[in-house]
Design a protein around this motif. Sequence first.
Motif: not given
Length: 469
Positions: A168-172, A184-190, A205-207
């Motif tokens: 994981e990379d919290a800043d990016l 208008r895309v909600q990101v849940h996890k990268v 992971t998004m919608n």
Amino acid sequence: MEWTKYLLSMVFGGCLLMLFGRREDGRDKWLLGLGAGTCLAAMELTVEYMFGEPRWRMAVSVMKGLAFFSAVVLAGYVREWVFTERRELSDTEIVHPVRQWIEDYQESFAQLSRSFCMVPQMAAEAGSRGERIMQNRLAESRMAAAGQLREMSQILAGTMERIYSTREDADLEQEIRRRLRLLRVQVHKVFFYNPQGRKRQIYVTMNTRRKICVPVKKIAQALSELTDCEMMPARDSRSFVSQERVTVLFVEGVAYNVLYGVRKETRQKEAVSGDNFAVFWLPEGQFYAGVSDGMGSGIQACTQSELVLDLLEQFLEAGFTKETAVRMINSSIVLQPQEPVFSTVDIASIDLYTGVCEFLKVGASVSFLKKENSVECIHGAGLPAGVTSQPALEPFRVRMYDGNFLFLMTDGVIGALPDGQEEETMKHLIRNLPQGTPAEMAERLMEQVKACGEAADDMTILVAGIWKR
């Protein structure tokens, strides 16, 4: 006071860092030092100019700014070195329990594999001929089982590497959230996967927030700007993101595109060809083309060669190496209770980033690579899969360039050419093929082979060509 100038300079450098800095690109310390040194020199030069100080005093102020800039940059490197040393020390001292369990499992499988290889030698004159055959068959089964366990040990090692290379990379991730929020895309996890020597992969992971659909290509453009690297959605991923939560894989853009074409001919008086082929792409930028020839012809040979290619595709998509996949398939054929049906395995994998093509042949026929002014032969070695518990695997690599074509074919194609001149005849036919799509070239080549003589076996020609993007 004197110290206030340095404090204000550091504040200015910090503002510059927040505006233009970016983590993990190595320029943060330089931005901070440049801002602080420039600010210090500017303040002193302004005061000295207003009071009419001599030029040598101004030169001293400039040198003081350069010295402050150097000191800040040097302090940044020292801080980076100290924290890197501490991080490496903590990584070596602390072992995650899951990693320790996987390593224990890996060693257990390796030890079990070694125990299976301990087969007692039987005297040649001991027992009847039937008993010796059974003993040999049992020894082959034990060696095949040992190979399966050894490969399981390697699979666990690869799984561990995959788990601990995904980070994981919290800043990016925060930057990605902000940028995709504008779409208008909600990101849940990268999650980021970038092991040493491999290309970057990003799992998002998004919608969408409302009843809209956003093209994944548009999201890939945003990721490319944020990562300073061309990103593209993985092949066969969905084209749009909607209100349904999904995980989409984005990979680095490849340098080559590939097209393929196939032409098959069934042996006379047979309804089903014993040859089969498979083509597929992997997210790591690998294109795979495979041909398998089941020994004999008819439905039994077709079923066996189809099974070999299906297993091969599943293993490779699961992340196994070509060598591991072929060894496991070979072991499964050797361990069959009934008389096994042998199959050749001919695999070519093209790295679409570099154009390097790697061949792995198990009892397969010769392949051909058509370059701009020449045709190159690629020979295989060993026996078909299932004949022996330890197949000879000798990978061969060659570099492909823009406009090159790869020809994979079964031995029925070579067998239809004049005796003693098979390779030279095929090279001549391929060299004189007119340019076209891979499907057209496979069609023309099959027609020319059929004109040379009557086929005594099933024939399959697979042509793949690569082009610069």
